[in-house]
Design a protein around this motif. Structure first.
Motif: not given
Length: 887
Positions: A22-38
Motif C-alpha cells: 500500500i505504501r508503494e501504491v500511495l507513493g505512485r499516487q503522490g501521497i507520502r506515507s510510512g509504515l508506522g502511519l499506515l
C-alpha cells in the motif's frame, strides 16, 4: 520494458503483507506515507482485546473512517489471461498491480510446498486463520512476471508465469485447506484496488502523523469498553486494567493463572511495537518533543518485556509477588506518557469518524446516545472533567452525584446540538442562545470555545483547538471596549481600537497570503506593533520579534537562524510586508508548529558574547498563563517585546485590561514624568536603572506616590542598591522577577522587599535539584532551540545550569535552594521535591545558560567570573539575611 523499482525491503516481521505494498501504491499516487502511519491508520498501535482474553486488533469495532487509504474493492477475474490483461494495463499507466493468492506456491518463500503450512492451518488448536496473501506485480513479460513480496519473503524479482498462476489460484484451490478456519472470504485470480483517502489528499504528511498520535493517545486514555451482543471489547488502558486484574488473580491462584498472565503480556507487545514505529516516524519528521517521547516509550517497552521474561522458568511463581508492584508502577508510567503525548498532539485533532446509520427508533436512540457520550468525552478531555462515560446512558450529569454545574450543562447541550447537526443533519435548539453566549464568555479560560460553540468544518476544529488561548484574549479585548490599552506619544488607544486594528491587519495579511509562515516583526514599541503581534498569531504564523533599532548584521543573523519567509514592519497606519522568496523552513520545530497550525514566537538571547540562541515557543502555552484574569494596572513597558520580559509585560498588562504607557526614552526624568502624569502603578526595570534613577535624584522632583510595585530582574541586584531603593521608596513593594527566554517568566514571591531571596508561587511550574543543579519544568517552557543542543532531560525538565543550595528559597543567578522557607510558612512540598508554581509572573527575570553563570541583561551579558564572584557575595548576604539557612 521493466521500469526501475526500488521499494522498501527491510520490513519488521510483525507487519502484515499488505502495508508495504500500500505504501508503494500511495507513493505512485503522490501521497507520502510510512509504515508506522499506515499501521496507525488501522489503529494497530491501540491495544485491544475481547472478554475471551484474546488480544488482537479490533479496528472494525471503532468508529473511525479511512484516514490514509481506502480499498476500492476486490476484482475476481475469469482466469489467468483475463487478469494479466488488466495487470498490463495498470502497469502501463505506471501503477502497481496488487494480486492475492497463497504463499504455498511461491518458490522463494519458506511456505513453498511445505507440509507444515497445511498442518498449522488445519490444526484445531491453532490460533492462525486462513487469509489471502498479497504481492505486487510491477512488470509482466511473456514467460515471467516481476513481483514485490517483502513480507515475509523479502523478495523482489522474477517469478515464472507457472508459479504465479499457481499462487493466484489461492488457498481456495488447495483441497487440504477446505476445513481450515477462515478469517475472510478467499478468492482466485483476485486483484485489490487501493486509493488514497480524501483526508490523505487534503492533509500534509506531518499533519497525518500528529493526528495518528493524537488518535492513539485518545483511544488509550479513553479506555473504551464496547458491548456487542454477549461480548465486550476493551481498548487502550482498559486492556491494561484487565491485565492487572489477571495479575491479582494470579497472585491468589498461583501457577494456575500464570499462563494466562504471560499470554497477555506477550500479545500486548505487538500493539506497542506498532505505536513505537509511529512515534519513531513522527520524531524523525517533526523532532522535539516526539524524539524524547519515542525514547521514553522504548524504555516502557523494554520494561514490559523484562516483566514477561520474569514470568518464564521454574521460579516464575515465586517472582510473581515482587512483579506485581513493578507492573502496577509500569502501567502508571505508561499512562502518564500517553497523557503527555495527548497534550502535545491533541491540537491536530483525531482521525475522522465513520458515518453510521441505524434503522428505526432504536437506531436513532443509539445514535443520539453516542453523540451525547462523545460530547461528554470532549468535556472530560478539554476541561479535565470526570463524567463517567463508561456508564453509558446511566452516567450522572447534573444534580445529585452529577459532575456538571449549570455552566457545564449549557456547554454540553451546545456540544450535543452541534453533534446532532453534524451526524444527523438536523438543526435543533436544546439550549438558549443567550445562555450559551453567556457560558462562552464566563468560561474561566475558554477551553470549550473550539468544539462546543463553533460550527465549521473538521479542519476548522483543528485550528480552533490551537487558537483557543488567542481567542480568549481577543474576546477580552472586545469586552474591555473603550478602556485605554496603550498610551503612545501622549495619545491613548483603546481596546476597541486595538481589536479593530488587529482585524484590519489580519485582512491585509490574508490579502498577501501571510498565513502559517515564519515572519519577522521589525518595529519599535507602539500600539501598531502590539496589534501586529496579535494579527500574526491569529494567522497561525511563527513570529520573530526584532527591535527596530537593532544593527543590520544582527537582524540578518536572526532572519537566517529563524528561517524567516517574510519581513514585516508595523508603522503608524501602515503594515509593510516583504516576502523572502525561495526560503524554505527546514527546522522540525518550526515545521511542526506550522503543520499543527499552532502560532509560535521565537525569542533570541542577546548574544553579545557569541551567536544568539533562538528559543522556540508555542504561543498558546505562553498565552495560557493568562487564563485567570488578574488586576488591571497602569504599567510602563521598560523592556522591548523582543525579550521575554518585555513580551511578558505586554501580554500580562493587556490580558488583564491594564494600560501600557510607552516611554519616549528611558531616562530617569522621562520615567518619573510618565509615572507622575499617568499615575503609573507597576514599573518593571533592571537594577542598573534603579541605581541610575537614585543617582540622578529625578525621583525627588516628581510625585511618584501612585507607584505600588517595582519588579526588577535581567541582571544581578547588588544588596546596596536594593537597600538604597527601599530607603527612598518605603511604600513601594520591590519584587524579584525570575525568568528565562527558555522558560518564560515565572510568578515569584520575595521573602521581603529588602531580601534577595524568593520562592516560585502558584501553578504550572515545578523545580528540582539534580546533582546540585537547578532543573525546572513549566508549561510555558520553549519547545526547543533552533541552533543549540536540546537542554531538556528525557523526562522534560529544563537544565538551567544554576547551582542548587540546601536552604529554603530560590536565589537568583546562583541556583536554588528548596524547601525550608516554604515549610516554615506551612506550605510543605509535594512528592518529588519540587514546589508546584505558577508561570504567571509579570516581568523578565534572570536568564542563565547551562554550563556557565553569565547573566543576560537588557543591555548585554555580564562577565562570567565577575558574576560568580558577585553570586558568592550575594549568597553570603542572603544567609545572613535569613539567619538560619545552611550553606
Amino acid at each position: 520494458m521493466i521500469r526501475p523499482f526500488e521499494p522498501l525491503m527491510d520490513i519488521p516481521y510483525y507487519y502484515p503483507c499488505n502495508l508495504p505494498l500500500i505504501r508503494e501504491v500511495l507513493g505512485r499516487q503522490g501521497i507520502r506515507s510510512g509504515l508506522g502511519l499506515l499501521a496507525a491508520a488501522r489503529l494497530y498501535g491501540v491495544t485491544a482485546c475481547s472478554d475471551t482474553g484474546l488480544v488482537k486488533t479490533y479496528f472494525n469495532k471503532l468508529d473511525y473512517a479511512e484516514a490514509v487509504w481506502r480499498q476500492t474493492g476486490k476484482t475476481e477475474y475469469d482466469g489467468l489471461e483475463a487478469g494479466l490483461r488488466e495487470g498490463r494495463r495498470l502497469i502501463g499507466e505506471g501503477e502497481l498491480f496488487l494480486a492475492t493468492g497463497t504463499s504455498y506456491y511461491l518458490p522463494y518463500c519458506e511456505d513453498y510446498l511445505s507440509p507444515k503450512y497445511i498442518a498449522k492451518l488445519v490444526d484445531p488448536a491453532s490460533r492462525q486463520y486462513l487469509v489471502d496473501h498479497w504481492l505486487a506485480v510491477y512488470g509482466i513479460e511473456e514467460t515471467r512476471l516481476q513481483v514485490y513480496d517483502p513480507v515475509p519473503a523479502r523478495y523482489i524479482g522474477p517469478l515464472s508465469l507457472q508459479a504465479f498462476g499457481d499462487f493466484w489460484k489461492g488457498n481456495k484451490a488447495i483441497p487440504e485447506l477446505a476445513g481450515a478456519k477462515r478469517k475472510e472470504e478467499l478468492h482466485s485470480y483476485c486483484s485489490i484496488g487501493i486509493v488514497a483517502s480524501d483526508d490523505a489528499r487534503s492533509s500534509a504528511y506531518e499533519e497525518l502523523l500528529l493526528r495518528a498520535v493524537a488518535t492513539h493517545a485518545h483511544e488509550y486514555l479513553s479506555a473504551r469498553e464496547i458491548a456487542e451482543g454477549e461480548r465486550t471489547y476493551y481498548f487502550g488502558h482498559a486492556v491494561t486494567r484487565r491485565l492487572l486484574a489477571q495479575l491479582h488473580l494470579s497472585l491468589s491462584e498461583g501457577a494456575a493463572s500464570l499462563g494466562a498472565l504471560s499470554a497477555y503480556l506477550f500479545d500486548m507487545r505487538w500493539s506497542r511495537y506498532f505505536f513505537r514505529d509511529l512515534l519513531r516516524e513522527t520524531a524523525e519528521t517533526l523532532g522535539s518533543p516526539f524524539k524524547a517521547h519515542a525514547e521514553a516509550f522504548e524504555a516502557v517497552i523494554a520494561d514490559w518485556e523484562e516483566a514477561h521474561k520474569q514470568l518464564q522458568g521454574r521460579s516464575a511463581a515465586e517472582r510473581l509477588a515482587k512483579l506485581g508492584a513493578s507492573l502496577e508502577a509500569l502501567a502508571g508510567r505508561e499512562h502518564r506518557l500517553y497523557e503527555t503525548l495527548w497534550a502535545d498532539s491533541r491540537a491536530a485533532g483525531l482521525f475522522d469518524k465513520r458515518a453510521r446509520r441505524e434503522d428505526g427508533e432504536a437506531g436513532v436512540r443509539q445514535a443520539l446516545l453516542r453523540i451525547v457520550l462523545d460530547s461528554c468525552e470532549d468535556l472530560n478531555r478539554l476541561h479535565d472533567g470526570a463524567i463517567p462515560v463508561e456508564l453509558g446512558a446511566a452516567a450522572p450529569l447534573y444534580g445529585r452525584n452529577g459532575n456538571l454545574d449549570s455552566l457545564g450543562l449549557v456547554s454540553l447541550l451546545a456540544s450535543v446540538e452541534q453533534g446532532i447537526e453534524e451526524a444527523l443533519g438536523l438543526g435543533v435548539a436544546l439550549s438558549d442562545i443567550a445562555a450559551a453566549s453567556r457560558a462562552r464568555q464566563s468560561l474561566p479560560h475558554g477551553r470549550h470555545a473550539g468544539r462546543l460553540f463553533a460550527r465549521t468544518s473538521a479542519r476548522g476544529w483543528l485550528r480552533r483547538i490551537a487558537m483557543q488561548e488567542y481567542s480568549m484574549l481577543t474576546e477580552r479585548f472586545e469586552r474591555y471596549g473603550e478602556r485605554s490599552a496603550i498610551v503612545w506619544r501622549d495619545r491613548a488607544y483603546s481596546y476597541a481600537w486595538l481589536i479593530g486594528q488587529i482585524e484590519t491587519m489580519r485582512s491585509l495579511l490574508q490579502a498577501e497570503g501571510i498565513e502559517r509562515v515564519v515572519v519577522s516583526l521589525e518595529t519599535e514599541y507602539s500600539p501598531y506593533a502590539a496589534a501586529a503581534i496579535f494579527a500574526l498569531l491569529g494567522q497561525s504564523c511563527i513570529v520573530l520579534p526584532i527591535d527596530g533599532s537593532l544593527v543590520a548584521a544582527k537582524v540578518e543573523e536572526y532572519l537566517d537562524v529563524g528561517e524567516a519567509q517574510a519581513r514585516i514592519c508595523a508603522r503608524e497606519a501602515d503594515l509593510s510586508i516583504r516576502r523572502m522568496d525561495g526560503r524554505e523552513v527546514r527546522s522540525p520545530l518550526l515545521r511542526g508548529l506550522l503543520y499543527q497550525r499552532v502560532p509560535g514566537i521565537v525569542l533570541f538571547s542577546s548574544g553579545s558574547t557569541g551567536r544568539s540562541k533562538a528559543a522556540v515557543h508555542r504561543a498558546d502555552r505562553l498565552l495560557a498563563k493568562f487564563r485567570a484574569e488578574g488586576r488591571a494596572a497602569r504599567t510602563i513597558p521598560f523592556m522591548m517585546f523582543d525579550h521575554i520580559g518585555g513580551m511578558n509585560t505586554l501580554l500580562t498588562t493587556l490580558a488583564n485590561g491594564g494600560c501600557l504607557h510607552v516611554l519616549k526614552d528611558r531616562s530617569p526624568e522621562e520615567v518619573c514624568r510618565t509615572i507622575e502624569r499617568y499615575r503609573i502603578e507597576v514599573l518593571p526595570v533592571s537594577p542598573t536603572f534603579m541605581n541610575l534613577l537614585l543617582l540622578s535624584g529625578a525621583h525627588r522632583a516628581y510625585d511618584l506616590s501612585s507607584l505600588k510595585v517595582v519588579s526588577y530582574g535581567s541582571e544581578v541586584m547588588p544588596a546596596r542598591t536594593l537597600a538604597a531603593w527601599n530607603a527612598a521608596f518605603p511604600d513601594v513593594r520591590a519584587v524579584q522577577a525570575y525568568g528565562m527566554s527558555e522558560l518564560g517568566v515565572l510568578k515569584t514571591k520575595s521573602k521581603s522587599s529588602d531580601s534577595l531571596l524568593f520562592s516560585l508561587q502558584g501553578d504550572g511550574a515545578q523545580y528540582r535539584i539534580v546533582d546540585g543543579l537547578l532543573e525546572i519544568k513549566a508549561e510555558s517552557a520553549m519547545i526547543g532551540y533552533l541552533n543549540a543542543p536540546d537542554p531538556f532531560t528525557d523526562d522534560g525538565w529544563l537544565r538551567t545550569g544554576g547551582r542548587g543550595g540546601r536552604g529554603g528559597l530560590l536565589y537568583p543567578h546562583s541556583g536554588a535552594a528548596i524547601g525550608d522557607y516554604q515549610r516554615r510558612r506551612g506550605k510543605g512540598l509535594p512528592r518529588g521535591g519540587g514546589e508546584r508554581a505558577s508561570g504567571a509572573g509579570r516581568h523578565r527575570g534572570s536568564r542563565r545558560e547551562r554550563g556557565d553563570e553569565r547573566h543576560h541583561g537588557a543591555d548585554g551579558d555580564g562577565d562570567g567570573e565577575a558574576a560568580r564572584g558577585r553570586s558568592a557575595e550575594r549568597e553570603r548576604a542572603a544567609k545572613a539575611d535569613m539567619g538560619v539557612l545552611p550553606g
